[in-house]
Design an enzyme around this catalytic site. Structure first.
Site, PDB file in Angstrom:
ATOM      1  N   THR A 149      -7.542   6.418  11.495  1.00 58.00           N
ATOM      2  CA  THR A 149      -7.589   7.134  10.106  1.00 58.00           C
ATOM      3  C   THR A 149      -8.569   8.346  10.816  1.00 58.00           C
ATOM      4  OG1 THR A 149      -9.183   8.025   8.605  1.00 58.00           O
ATOM      5  CG2 THR A 149      -9.355   5.613  10.414  1.00 58.00           C
ATOM      6  N   GLY A 159       0.713  -1.404  -0.141  1.00 53.30           N
ATOM      7  CA  GLY A 159       0.200   0.409   0.100  1.00 53.30           C
ATOM      8  C   GLY A 159       0.916   1.353  -0.036  1.00 53.30           C
ATOM      9  N   THR A 206      -9.343   0.382   2.774  1.00 52.46           N
ATOM     10  CA  THR A 206      -8.888   1.769   2.776  1.00 52.46           C
ATOM     11  C   THR A 206     -10.523   2.311   1.359  1.00 52.46           C
ATOM     12  OG1 THR A 206      -7.610   1.937   1.215  1.00 52.46           O
ATOM     13  CG2 THR A 206      -6.849   2.214   3.503  1.00 52.46           C
ATOM     14  N   TRP A 247      -6.211  11.797   5.529  1.00 55.88           N
ATOM     15  CA  TRP A 247      -6.304  11.688   3.161  1.00 55.88           C
ATOM     16  C   TRP A 247      -4.612  12.119   2.672  1.00 55.88           C
ATOM     17  CZ3 TRP A 247      -9.202  17.113   2.472  1.00 55.88           C
ATOM     18  CH2 TRP A 247      -9.789  17.811   3.320  1.00 55.88           C
ATOM     19  N   TYR A 284     -16.375   2.204   6.782  1.00 55.90           N
ATOM     20  CA  TYR A 284     -14.404   2.738   6.899  1.00 55.90           C
ATOM     21  C   TYR A 284     -14.345   3.034   8.389  1.00 55.90           C
ATOM     22  CZ  TYR A 284      -9.935   4.085   6.308  1.00 55.90           C
ATOM     23  OH  TYR A 284      -8.477   4.998   6.523  1.00 55.90           O
ATOM     24  N   LYS A 307     -12.261   1.358  11.629  1.00 58.95           N
ATOM     25  CA  LYS A 307     -11.357   1.235  11.735  1.00 58.95           C
ATOM     26  C   LYS A 307     -11.043   1.742  13.566  1.00 58.95           C
ATOM     27  CE  LYS A 307      -7.515   2.166  10.080  1.00 58.95           C
ATOM     28  NZ  LYS A 307      -6.729   1.395   9.700  1.00 58.95           N
TER      29      LYS A 307
END
Length: 304
Positions: free
Chosen positions: A104, A13, A65, A151, A126, A130
């Site tokens: 996140t 990733g 993600t 971001w 999402y 998380k």
């Protein structure tokens, strides 16, 4: 010299690649593994890998993600982001290896900037998955720290910056202006995590804080970020770029809601790791320059 070995899950990733490319100090070696090499949802897989060498730390960059897809596949999102995090925390605790778990800004839903003690209230699957992963890590592993970021972008992955530049030839783009956050270069986050590991080696612990925030300096709306990307793309040559029309998030038929203000306060990280990153505009310029160089270097295969 004794080598400090750092294991990175999610090696393919954005963050995994950035950690592999980071300038680690002498005596520190990173081992980034892909999902095929280490499925974090399988305890026997993780335990076997942890038993291969004396690890100094594990950085969990493995994550589901795709925010939109998570709405249609919540079980898949929770399996990776929550169950995977729990399995990794259990295995690292059993192996007595410190864990850095990357999370996140989407765990938040209210107004920012958010510090580490701010109330979490995810507004999509999402974010909820998380947050569940954070709780699992903090409950299962005493020598662990959760690092929230926001971001994230680089020159290779599918992220806001690369998607925007794929539309550079359009005449006009509608960009959301009522969502604000903390743009973060993957390379900058990698450098921050590197510093955090170095602190762990020096002091024997991450810090008294179990949750930290990391993002580049400054904040922006999606519209401001897009404008900065195209400003960097046009550069001195004044290359034509799309007109950007500011619109509200409600104008898009997205399946997943996004936080309207997910800005992160990162003062604790700066104090703990002794590292304060550059402004996000500098990171954007660097990434755009990398994309320019990569595209300029492409050689089209001639017709046969």
């Amino acid at each position: 010299m004794k080598i400090a070995h750092i294991l990175v899950t999610g090696g393919e990733g954005q963050l995994g690649r950035a950690l592999s490319c980071a300038a680690w100090p002498d005596g520190m070696q990173v081992h980034a593994v892909s999902r095929s090499e280490c499925d974090v949802c399988r305890l026997e897989n993780v335990s076997r890998l942890l038993g291969e060498r004396p690890w100094t730390a594990v950085i969990n960059a493995a994550a589901f993600t795709d925010v939109e897809k998570a709405e249609d596949a919540p079980a898949q999102a929770f399996q990776v982001n929550a169950l995977g995090a729990a399995v990794l925390a259990q295995a690292t605790r059993a192996a007595a290896v410190p864990l850095i778990h990357v999370s996140t800004d989407f765990v938040f839903g209210g107004s920012g900037p958010h510090d580490e003690t701010a109330r979490t209230q995810p507004v999509n699957v999402y974010g909820a998955s998380k947050r569940a992963g954070e709780l699992a890590v903090l409950a299962a592993a005493s020598d662990a720290v959760v690092v929230r970021t926001a971001w994230l972008f680089d020159a290779e992955g599918r992220n806001f910056v690369t998607r925007i530049l794929d539309r550079a030839g359009d005449e006009q783009l509608d960009i959301v202006s009522d969502e604000v956050g903390s743009p973060t270069g993957a390379a900058d986050l990698a450098q921050g995590l590197l510093r955090l590991v170095a602190v762990r080696l020096q002091t024997g612990g991450f810090s008294e804080a179990s949750v930290l925030h990391f993002a580049n300096e400054g904040s922006a709306s999606r519209h401001e970020l897009a404008q900065a990307v195209f400003d960097a793309w046009a550069g001195d040559a004044g290359t034509a770029t799309p007109r950007l029309r500011a619109v509200s998030a409600a104008a898009f038929a997205a399946k997943a809601r996004r936080p309207s203000d997910s800005r992160l306060s990162c003062e604790v990280f700066a104090r703990v790791a002794g590292y304060r990153p550059r402004h996000w505009r500098e990171a954007v310029q660097e990434v755009v320059d990398q994309i320019k160089a990569a595209r300029a270097g492409r050689v089209e295969r001639p017709d046969q």
